[in-house]
Design an enzyme around this catalytic site. Structure first.
Site, PDB file in Angstrom:
ATOM      1  N   ASP A 177       0.849  -1.188   0.000  1.00 59.89           N
ATOM      2  CA  ASP A 177       0.000   0.000   0.000  1.00 59.89           C
ATOM      3  C   ASP A 177       0.889   1.245   0.000  1.00 59.89           C
ATOM      4  OD1 ASP A 177      -2.256   1.587   0.104  1.00 59.89           O
ATOM      5  OD2 ASP A 177      -3.039   0.744   1.967  1.00 59.89           O
ATOM      6  N   GLU A 213      -8.058   0.328   4.622  1.00 61.63           N
ATOM      7  CA  GLU A 213      -6.594   0.165   4.622  1.00 61.63           C
ATOM      8  C   GLU A 213      -6.091  -0.211   6.011  1.00 61.63           C
ATOM      9  OE1 GLU A 213      -5.340   3.225   1.025  1.00 61.63           O
ATOM     10  OE2 GLU A 213      -5.503   4.005   3.041  1.00 61.63           O
TER      11      GLU A 213
HETATM   12  C1  5RP Z   1      -5.377   6.124   0.092  1.00 57.53           C
HETATM   13  C2  5RP Z   1      -4.026   6.166   0.683  1.00 57.53           C
HETATM   14  C3  5RP Z   1      -2.872   6.192  -0.266  1.00 57.53           C
HETATM   15  O1  5RP Z   1      -2.056   5.106   0.022  1.00 57.53           O
HETATM   16  C4  5RP Z   1      -2.123   7.484  -0.066  1.00 57.53           C
HETATM   17  O2  5RP Z   1      -3.019   8.555  -0.267  1.00 57.53           O
HETATM   18  C5  5RP Z   1      -0.943   7.578  -1.034  1.00 57.53           C
HETATM   19  O3  5RP Z   1      -1.413   7.665  -2.342  1.00 57.53           O
HETATM   20  P1  5RP Z   1      -0.434   7.742  -3.584  1.00 57.53           P
HETATM   21  O4  5RP Z   1       0.259   6.445  -3.687  1.00 57.53           O
HETATM   22  O5  5RP Z   1      -1.377   8.023  -4.734  1.00 57.53           O
HETATM   23  O6  5RP Z   1       0.511   8.889  -3.343  1.00 57.53           O
HETATM   24  O7  5RP Z   1      -3.814   6.190   1.868  1.00 57.53           O
HETATM   25  O8  5RP Z   1      -6.369   6.208   1.081  1.00 57.53           O
END
Ligand code: 5RP
Length: 227
Positions: A88, A110
């Site tokens: 993630d 998440e």
């Molecule tokens: C979504 C999240 C994402 O992991 C976080 O916003 C990072 O996003 P990105 O990889 O587009 O920078 O927590 O709820």
């Protein structure tokens, strides 16, 4: 600016490709949400098409749709007791693996997926590393009927809450809730703030993730750095 965006995209992708090396045959894999996780999902799909047998759990409806379209076998939450590895993204992280997540609004799922995961791997570009959390506002998922109460409690904790909007309308999560983005300034004691937020009735989840990440893999230029 264009160039900066492209560099970040490359960093996200190389971090994602590195993280996917931790996905083993026969495992249950948590799929994150956001532009970094997107690269990992693409690579996992490539491996599945080449014969890798895994099953996955998605952290958002958007990710479920993407993974389904890419041919990744998906399980529902109630079919899973434990997840082997999750990949993630994060909005901010510190070198000691404290995170702010939820920029994409998927923080509740998440967090549940991270809590169920044996090895939570966070992938980021190099702009996400900070000395102290808090330049990125803390996303907070709130049950709609409790929104005024939660806003008041956040102010009592010294935060400035703003109800998230998208295209002029209130942002609605996959769980039909609202998101408050709360500015606490730079956070001295994330543990204390996390506990205080957890005690607010009507607050479903907040985006401070502590003791959940096993490692962060950050892309920097054409290198990956492990934390
Ligand atoms: C979504 C999240 C994402 O992991 C976080 O916003 C990072 O996003 P990105 O990889 O587009 O920078 O927590 O709820």
């Amino acid at each position: 600016m264009e160039n900066e965006t492209q560099i970040k995209e490359v960093e996200k992708k190389i971090a994602a490709l590195e993280a996917v090396k931790f996905v083993q045959a026969g495992s249950i894999v948590g799929l994150g949400t956001g532009s970094s996780a997107y690269h990992a999902i693409q690579e996992i799909s490539n491996l599945v098409k080449s014969g890798l047998e895994i099953q996955a759990v998605a952290t958002s409806a958007h990710t479920a749709m993407l993974a389904g379209n890419l041919g990744i076998p998906l399980l529902n939450f109630d079919e899973v007791n434990s997840i082997d590895v999750t990949i993630d993204g994060a909005d901010e992280f510190t070198a000691d693996l404290k995170l702010i997540k939820g920029g994409g609004g998927a923080l509740f799922r998440e967090k549940v997926v991270a809590a169920m995961t044996k090895q939570e791997i966070i992938i980021t570009d190099s702009s996400k590393l900070v000395d102290r959390l808090g330049a990125f506002t803390v996303p907070i998922e709130v049950i709609p009927l409790a929104v005024n109460h939660v806003m008041k409690e956040i102010k009592l904790l010294g935060g400035s809450p703003v109800l998230r909007k998208k295209n002029g309308h209130l942002f609605i999560t996959d769980n039909n809730n609202y998101v408050i983005d709360a500015d606490f300034g730079l956070i001295d004691e994330p543990e204390n703030l996390s506990s205080a937020l957890n005690n607010i009735d009507g607050l479903l989840a907040h985006g401070i993730f502590l003791n959940l990440a096993a490692k962060v893999i950050m892309g920097k230029g054409d290198q990956v750095i492990y934390f």
